[in-house]
Design an enzyme around this catalytic site. Structure first.
Site, PDB file in Angstrom:
ATOM      1  N   CYS A 126       0.793  -1.232   0.000  1.00  0.00           N
ATOM      2  CA  CYS A 126       0.000   0.000   0.000  1.00  0.00           C
ATOM      3  C   CYS A 126       0.823   1.278   0.000  1.00  0.00           C
ATOM      4  O   CYS A 126       0.368   2.310  -0.482  1.00  0.00           O
ATOM      5  CB  CYS A 126      -1.024  -0.006   1.129  1.00  0.00           C
ATOM      6  SG  CYS A 126      -0.390  -0.493   2.720  1.00  0.00           S
ATOM      7  N   CYS A 134      -3.553  -2.284  -0.982  1.00  0.00           N
ATOM      8  CA  CYS A 134      -2.557  -3.239  -0.482  1.00  0.00           C
ATOM      9  C   CYS A 134      -2.164  -4.311  -1.497  1.00  0.00           C
ATOM     10  O   CYS A 134      -1.510  -5.289  -1.137  1.00  0.00           O
ATOM     11  CB  CYS A 134      -3.079  -3.909   0.789  1.00  0.00           C
ATOM     12  SG  CYS A 134      -3.437  -2.734   2.105  1.00  0.00           S
ATOM     13  N   LYS A 211      -6.063  -7.956  11.945  1.00  0.00           N
ATOM     14  CA  LYS A 211      -5.918  -6.514  11.696  1.00  0.00           C
ATOM     15  C   LYS A 211      -7.280  -5.954  11.317  1.00  0.00           C
ATOM     16  O   LYS A 211      -7.909  -6.416  10.362  1.00  0.00           O
ATOM     17  CB  LYS A 211      -4.908  -6.290  10.580  1.00  0.00           C
ATOM     18  CG  LYS A 211      -4.660  -4.825  10.267  1.00  0.00           C
ATOM     19  CD  LYS A 211      -3.567  -4.684   9.207  1.00  0.00           C
ATOM     20  CE  LYS A 211      -3.314  -3.243   8.839  1.00  0.00           C
ATOM     21  NZ  LYS A 211      -2.289  -3.137   7.784  1.00  0.00           N
ATOM     22  N   ARG A 233     -10.428  -0.206   3.041  1.00  0.00           N
ATOM     23  CA  ARG A 233      -9.789  -1.536   3.099  1.00  0.00           C
ATOM     24  C   ARG A 233     -10.703  -2.560   3.760  1.00  0.00           C
ATOM     25  O   ARG A 233     -10.244  -3.568   4.295  1.00  0.00           O
ATOM     26  CB  ARG A 233      -8.446  -1.428   3.822  1.00  0.00           C
ATOM     27  CG  ARG A 233      -7.503  -0.528   3.038  1.00  0.00           C
ATOM     28  CD  ARG A 233      -6.106  -0.436   3.593  1.00  0.00           C
ATOM     29  NE  ARG A 233      -5.330   0.442   2.714  1.00  0.00           N
ATOM     30  CZ  ARG A 233      -4.372   1.248   3.092  1.00  0.00           C
ATOM     31  NH1 ARG A 233      -4.019   1.309   4.350  1.00  0.00           N
ATOM     32  NH2 ARG A 233      -3.744   2.007   2.212  1.00  0.00           N
ATOM     33  N   LYS A 264      -3.883  -5.909  15.774  1.00  0.00           N
ATOM     34  CA  LYS A 264      -3.717  -4.491  15.459  1.00  0.00           C
ATOM     35  C   LYS A 264      -5.086  -3.881  15.180  1.00  0.00           C
ATOM     36  O   LYS A 264      -5.826  -4.465  14.385  1.00  0.00           O
ATOM     37  CB  LYS A 264      -2.802  -4.364  14.238  1.00  0.00           C
ATOM     38  CG  LYS A 264      -2.564  -2.938  13.783  1.00  0.00           C
ATOM     39  CD  LYS A 264      -1.679  -2.886  12.549  1.00  0.00           C
ATOM     40  CE  LYS A 264      -1.493  -1.435  12.123  1.00  0.00           C
ATOM     41  NZ  LYS A 264      -0.684  -1.292  10.916  1.00  0.00           N
ATOM     42  N   TYR A 330       5.154   3.654  19.099  1.00  0.00           N
ATOM     43  CA  TYR A 330       5.908   4.879  18.853  1.00  0.00           C
ATOM     44  C   TYR A 330       6.382   5.506  20.169  1.00  0.00           C
ATOM     45  O   TYR A 330       7.190   6.422  20.157  1.00  0.00           O
ATOM     46  CB  TYR A 330       5.042   5.878  18.059  1.00  0.00           C
ATOM     47  CG  TYR A 330       4.529   5.267  16.776  1.00  0.00           C
ATOM     48  CD1 TYR A 330       5.347   5.193  15.650  1.00  0.00           C
ATOM     49  CD2 TYR A 330       3.257   4.704  16.701  1.00  0.00           C
ATOM     50  CE1 TYR A 330       4.894   4.594  14.484  1.00  0.00           C
ATOM     51  CE2 TYR A 330       2.797   4.100  15.537  1.00  0.00           C
ATOM     52  CZ  TYR A 330       3.616   4.052  14.435  1.00  0.00           C
ATOM     53  OH  TYR A 330       3.183   3.443  13.286  1.00  0.00           O
TER      54      TYR A 330
HETATM   55 ZN   LIG Z   1      -1.319  -2.553   3.137  1.00  0.00          ZN
END
Ligand SMILES: [Zn+2]
Length: 342
Positions: A126, A134, A211, A233, A264, A330
């Site tokens: 992606c 993707c 995900k 998506r 995720k 992060y």
């Molecule tokens: Zn992707």
């Protein structure tokens, strides 16, 4: 006052009187080894481009990436997860598997610098496709490759060939773990077979097994410049309302040869992390504390509405308590600096 069988008063506060006592009976602890730090690599030299929606996170050219990676090693964080921003995008995302693609160059640079660091690579198209999806799309009107599927549908099997090539190119450049993130059916098997044929049967696959089609990816798409130009998506990522389906997805990836699993995002899906942990106790489980989760805390902290240090440590501890062994975050560098302080 509640009493136990022998008549003694039950007073849980007895164990909360002193910091040392609280530390002794603490059930969940965080260590630098639990964390994986995501990094965004871009072409150029001396580039350190801030991402507005993710304060403290940058797009880095390879020279800057090496400096950052050195800092990560010094903090005791064992691994980074690399995302690339290509020089040019096209319909098939060809820089994703190019020998001199940005990720392939970045891996080689880290290897040449002999940093004691595990390199995990995101395997998807992606960031590299001009349409931002993707994989390979079913386009061409009446002449589209799969007339029985809708125009613009993400084609499964054509995409599998491409992501196998991406994973192999990362392995050849020196990646330690490849992490397919596209939620394409059969992606783990396709990558496993390609790696095995290519002489990389020793290389583990960390599958983004579960995900969700989440709104919390928004800031990431600024960072990786991978927002879809049209559509969304939802034809491949999971419906946020589904938890039982997460177990089906994880079981499929285990069956296809995944070595580590991932859920995720993390915070809105702590129940799913727990369910996957309980169903697959023998597999290491990662949770991705995604860009939107990071941005929320950063924004609240910048406004003085939350104490950033305490909120971050509470969030990361919560994700680990829910059942994650590893947390992609992060906050990793700050979290390590804050560890050990009560
Ligand atoms: Zn992707």
């Amino acid at each position: 006052m509640a009493k136990n069988e022998s008549g003694a008063a039950l007073k849980p506060r007895r164990l909360r009187t002193y910091p040392k006592l609280r530390a002794m009976v603490r059930e969940t602890s965080l260590a630098p080894e639990d964390l994986i730090y995501p990094l965004f690599v871009t072409h150029g030299k001396g580039v350190r481009r801030p991402i507005a929606s993710m304060p403290g996170v940058f797009q880095l050219s390879i020279d800057e990436l090496l400096a950052e990676a050195g800092e990560v090693v010094a903090l005791g964080i064992p691994a980074v997860l690399l995302f690339g921003i290509p020089a040019a995008k096209d319909a098939s995302g060809s820089e994703s598997y190019a020998r001199d693609g940005i990720i392939q160059q970045a891996i080689r640079a880290i290897r040449q610098a002999r940093l004691d660091l595990l390199v995990i690579t995101d395997v998807c198209l992606c960031e590299y496709t001009d349409h931002g999806h993707c994989g390979i799309l079913n386009t061409g009107g009446l002449h589209r490759p799969a007339p029985s599927l809708p125009e613009g549908y993400l084609l499964n099997d054509q995409t599998l060939d491409a992501i196998g090539r991406v994973a192999l190119s990362h392995a050849e450049a020196g990646a330690d773990i490849v992490a397919p993130s596209g939620m394409i059916d059969g992606m783990v098997r396709a990558i496993r077979e390609t790696l095995d044929r290519g002489g990389f049967s020793h290389l583990p696959v960390l599958s983004y097994a579960v995900k969700y089609a989440s709104s919390f990816y928004g800031p990431f798409r600024d960072a990786a410049e991978g927002a879809p130009r049209f559509g969304d998506r939802r034809s491949h990522q999971m419906d946020p309302a589904n938890a039982r389906e997460a177990l089906k997805e994880a079981a499929l990836d285990v069956g296809e040869g995944a070595d580590l699993l991932m859920v995720k995002p993390a915070l809105p899906y702590l129940d799913v992390i727990r369910a996957v942990r309980d169903r697959f106790p023998e597999y290491p489980l990662a949770a991705y504390n995604v860009s939107g989760e990071y941005a929320m805390l950063k924004a609240a902290a910048a406004n003085g509405w939350l104490d950033e240090r305490q909120a971050v440590m509470e969030v990361l501890t919560g994700i680990k308590r829910a059942g994650a062994d590893l947390i992609i975050t992060y906050h990793a560098k700050d979290a390590v600096r804050w560890m050990g302080r009560s």
